[in-house]
Design an enzyme around this catalytic site. Structure first.
Site, PDB file in Angstrom:
ATOM      1  N   ARG A 161     -75.002  46.788 -86.269  1.00  0.00           N
ATOM      2  CA  ARG A 161     -76.191  47.608 -86.060  1.00  0.00           C
ATOM      3  C   ARG A 161     -76.660  47.490 -84.614  1.00  0.00           C
ATOM      4  O   ARG A 161     -76.647  46.398 -84.028  1.00  0.00           O
ATOM      5  CB  ARG A 161     -77.293  47.134 -87.001  1.00  0.00           C
ATOM      6  CG  ARG A 161     -78.567  47.968 -86.993  1.00  0.00           C
ATOM      7  CD  ARG A 161     -78.337  49.351 -87.501  1.00  0.00           C
ATOM      8  NE  ARG A 161     -79.573  50.004 -87.925  1.00  0.00           N
ATOM      9  CZ  ARG A 161     -79.628  51.279 -88.289  1.00  0.00           C
ATOM     10  NH1 ARG A 161     -78.551  52.044 -88.273  1.00  0.00           N
ATOM     11  NH2 ARG A 161     -80.769  51.811 -88.679  1.00  0.00           N
ATOM     12  N   THR A 195     -72.256  55.334 -87.346  1.00  0.00           N
ATOM     13  CA  THR A 195     -73.325  56.282 -87.035  1.00  0.00           C
ATOM     14  C   THR A 195     -73.699  56.249 -85.559  1.00  0.00           C
ATOM     15  O   THR A 195     -73.519  55.226 -84.894  1.00  0.00           O
ATOM     16  CB  THR A 195     -74.581  55.934 -87.872  1.00  0.00           C
ATOM     17  OG1 THR A 195     -75.589  56.914 -87.632  1.00  0.00           O
ATOM     18  CG2 THR A 195     -75.144  54.571 -87.516  1.00  0.00           C
ATOM     19  N   THR A 233     -74.417  60.634 -90.729  1.00  0.00           N
ATOM     20  CA  THR A 233     -73.500  59.712 -90.094  1.00  0.00           C
ATOM     21  C   THR A 233     -72.160  59.969 -90.778  1.00  0.00           C
ATOM     22  O   THR A 233     -71.888  61.076 -91.204  1.00  0.00           O
ATOM     23  CB  THR A 233     -74.011  58.266 -90.246  1.00  0.00           C
ATOM     24  OG1 THR A 233     -73.000  57.396 -89.808  1.00  0.00           O
ATOM     25  CG2 THR A 233     -74.334  57.918 -91.656  1.00  0.00           C
ATOM     26  N   GLY A 255     -76.135  60.474 -94.589  1.00  0.00           N
ATOM     27  CA  GLY A 255     -77.296  61.188 -95.114  1.00  0.00           C
ATOM     28  C   GLY A 255     -78.624  60.493 -94.919  1.00  0.00           C
ATOM     29  O   GLY A 255     -79.553  60.751 -95.685  1.00  0.00           O
TER      30      GLY A 255
HETATM   31  N1  GLU Z   1     -79.459  56.051 -88.966  1.00  0.00           N
HETATM   32  C1  GLU Z   1     -79.195  56.150 -90.356  1.00  0.00           C
HETATM   33  C2  GLU Z   1     -79.333  54.815 -91.043  1.00  0.00           C
HETATM   34  O1  GLU Z   1     -78.968  53.839 -90.472  1.00  0.00           O
HETATM   35  C3  GLU Z   1     -77.798  56.611 -90.625  1.00  0.00           C
HETATM   36  C4  GLU Z   1     -77.518  57.913 -90.043  1.00  0.00           C
HETATM   37  C5  GLU Z   1     -77.670  58.980 -91.018  1.00  0.00           C
HETATM   38  O2  GLU Z   1     -76.922  59.111 -91.967  1.00  0.00           O
HETATM   39  O3  GLU Z   1     -78.577  59.675 -90.828  1.00  0.00           O
HETATM   40  O4  GLU Z   1     -79.748  54.737 -92.138  1.00  0.00           O
END
Ligand code: GLU
Length: 594
Positions: free
Chosen positions: A120, A428, A410, A494
């Site tokens: 992350r 992502t 993502t 998503g």
């Molecule tokens: N930033 C999102 C998360 O870490 C994932 C990206 C997405 O699917 O929108 O939950």
């Protein structure tokens, strides 16, 4: 209710896997990787494949072929997952890339255990709880301020050193090949480019790469990214320190601090706070996976700072305690689990996350007793995961939670190999197109992952920014074991709907008895402690009336998620599954059909 809710638990197939690790000959493998992947105009993507010797499912044919080529050359599932992820950085550059992050859940056959790697992004040292206050979300999305310290490369490096057989340089070869030779542009790529065209045009580097001639590239054209090919090649030669403190890192920091805004653009682009020291300080982490039991199976997921494992796990515990599981229970269990996720989950290095309690069967039981025949009133209040669980607590009302938009896309891939290793990997750059800023000369889009923090002011919120903190994620790569052996792996993009998509697929598979391809393709609904449950039109058409009669309210949304999964059938046969329709459909491949 509709057909689904009345169906009982399906048959669970047995798995017979031999966990004998064999290490590939690295030299011959590396030599074989170059030149394997070529543009494939006309070759169709298939969403389901069944066979032996290893399997792959991704959203994209080139990435699936890259991962499969590694498996066919004797690489293991971790090698193939990293090769596939790097290739997605080429062909799905708006969802994934080396300037992003991700979460990886891995079944290591040799030791018979599930491990995770947290790649992350982190907040720079100069970021504080008030950094985003007063900044409109839409402004933060396209800014240097939202760019987190990239985690993918540290994650790839750690994953390969600990569990792979390839070097980083070898694992990057298929991706370099695709970036050099190009990939065939499809409608999804055009649509994603067009949706981002206004902000891409605002950066000279991004416009030059993704808006050739001022327009999105045409469907059927071949798209090459020679800058990215060079970046990957040099990264392979110089190693991760080239990013985490070296020249690539310097270029990223310079771009974050001074984004290359197109002269004359009216966009106000906030500069970022990242320094080279932030890159030097970055580490991928290896938290223990989350774990719950469901229908006698062991469900493993991603621990905080992702809320994926804890929220899927809590919802499954609630459903276990509920007794009957239909779509009504699925929606309300998800609502309750999201109330707890929002109240308690953040980066565990900064906040005290009561993870064991959130995942305890007793807490699930306490939460489940709030379920009735009618939909829970909105909003559900968080429970008390305090270790003391009595008879049913009285229903508590809560203030309407502030809903911050979360990035919609993502990507997720799954891989298995001939030894029984399994990778479920979410990668992502946050929103489709990330920050919209390409690093000049490097061919990579910067993430905007820091928008996953709560902007505030929000006293007590576990997800406020802090120096070095990881923003809460919803990514939920999931591996299910039966009697200690892999049965199923699944995940999706998503944003926060990732959690409900994974949960719904597990419920479809293990409560409603759908085969995995049907479980993935079935229409989706997503209840995240929001007033109106988001649902695909086909879901509302099929199940809406029954559920509305029980008090559920729906808001139609065209599409939720783009999942990939795999399941071990009998005698070592594996079924790889991608979406047949959503996001243009995905690509499932196996090493041998027979
Ligand atoms: N930033 C999102 C998360 O870490 C994932 C990206 C997405 O699917 O929108 O939950």
């Amino acid at each position: 209710m509709g057909r689904i809710s009345g169906t009982l638990l399906g048959t669970i197939v047995t798995v017979g896997l031999v966990a004998t690790p064999v290490h590939a000959d690295q030299t011959s493998l590396a030599a074989g990787l170059a030149g394997l992947v070529a543009p494939h105009a006309g070759q169709a993507k298939k969403p389901v494949a069944e066979g032996y010797g290893g399997a792959v499912a991704t959203v994209d044919l080139d990435a699936s072929k890259a991962a499969l080529s590694v498996l066919k050359q004797g690489g293991n599932a971790m090698d193939a997952a990293i090769a596939g992820a790097a290739t997605l950085g080429v062909t799905e550059p708006y969802s994934a890339g080396l300037a992003g992050g991700g979460f990886l859940v891995y079944y290591e056959a040799k030791r018979g255990r599930v491990v995770t790697i947290d790649g992350r992004e982190t907040a720079p040292a100069a970021m504080t709880a008030t950094t985003f206050e007063g900044i409109p979300f839409a402004d933060a999305v396209t800014s240097g301020l939202s760019v987190g310290v990239p985690g993918s490369v540290a994650q790839w490096d750690l994953a390969l050193r600990r569990y792979g057989t390839l070097s980083l340089r070898q694992a990057l070869k298929p991706a370099i090949d695709v970036a050099t030779k190009g990939f065939v542009v499809d409608q999804t790529f055009v649509d994603q480019t067009a949706a981002n065209a206004a902000r891409f045009a605002d950066f000279t580097s991004t416009a030059a790469l993704y808006l050739p001639g001022g327009q999105p590239p045409a469907v059927g054209s071949v798209f090459r990214n020679p800058d990215l090919a060079r970046t990957y090649r040099e990264l392979g030669d110089r190693g991760p320190s080239w990013l985490y403190g070296g020249k690539l890192g310097q270029d990223i920091v310079a771009t974050v601090k001074n984004p290359p805004v197109t002269p004359g653009s009216p966009r106000v682009v906030r500069p970022g706070l990242m320094e080279l020291a932030d890159l030097r300080a970055y580490r991928a982490l290896t938290p223990a996976p989350t774990h719950v039991r469901y229908h006698g199976l062991d469900v493993y997921g991603m621990a905080p700072p992702s809320s994926g494992g804890s929220t899927v796990g809590e919802a499954l515990n609630i459903l276990s305690a509920a007794g009957h599981v239909g779509l009504h229970e699925y929606l309300d269990a998800s609502r309750l689990a999201f109330a707890d996720r929002n109240a308690y989950v953040g980066d565990p290095a900064f906040v005290n996350v009561p993870l064991n309690e959130l995942l305890s069967a007793q807490f699930g039981k306490e939460r489940a007793c709030l379920l009735t025949d009618t939909a829970l009133p909105h909003p559900a209040a968080p429970g008390s995961p305090d270790g003391s669980y009595g008879p049913c607590p009285p229903p508590v009302t809560a203030a309407d939670p502030k809903q911050q938009p979360e990035g919609p896309e993502t990507t997720h891939l799954v891989v298995s190999d001939q030894w029984g290793n399994v990778a479920a990997y979410n990668i992502t750059i946050e929103q489709t197109g990330g920050s919209g800023i390409v690093v000049p000369g490097r061919g990579i889009l910067l993430n905007n992952e820091l928008t996953d923090f709560t902007f505030g002011p929000a006293p007590g919120d576990p997800n406020l920014p802090a120096p070095g903190k990881r923003p809460r994620s919803s990514m939920a790569p999931t591996i299910v074991l039966k009697h200690g052996k892999p049965l199923l792996a699944v995940g999706s993009p998503g944003g926060a709907t990732i959690i409900t998509t994974v949960l719904q697929i597990l419920v479809n598979r293990f409560d409603f008895g759908m085969p995995l391809p049907e479980a993935l393709a079935a229409p989706r609904a997503s209840q995240r402690n929001i007033a109106a449950t988001q649902a695909e039109p086909a879901f509302i058409a099929q199940y809406g009336p029954d559920l509305q009669a029980r008090g559920h309210v729906f808001a139609s949304t065209p599409e939720i998620g783009a999942a990939t999964g795999l399941e071990f059938l009998s005698r070592g046969k594996v079924q790889a599954v991608a979406e047949p329709v959503r996001r243009g459909g995905g690509s499932a491949l196996v090493v041998r059909n027979g």
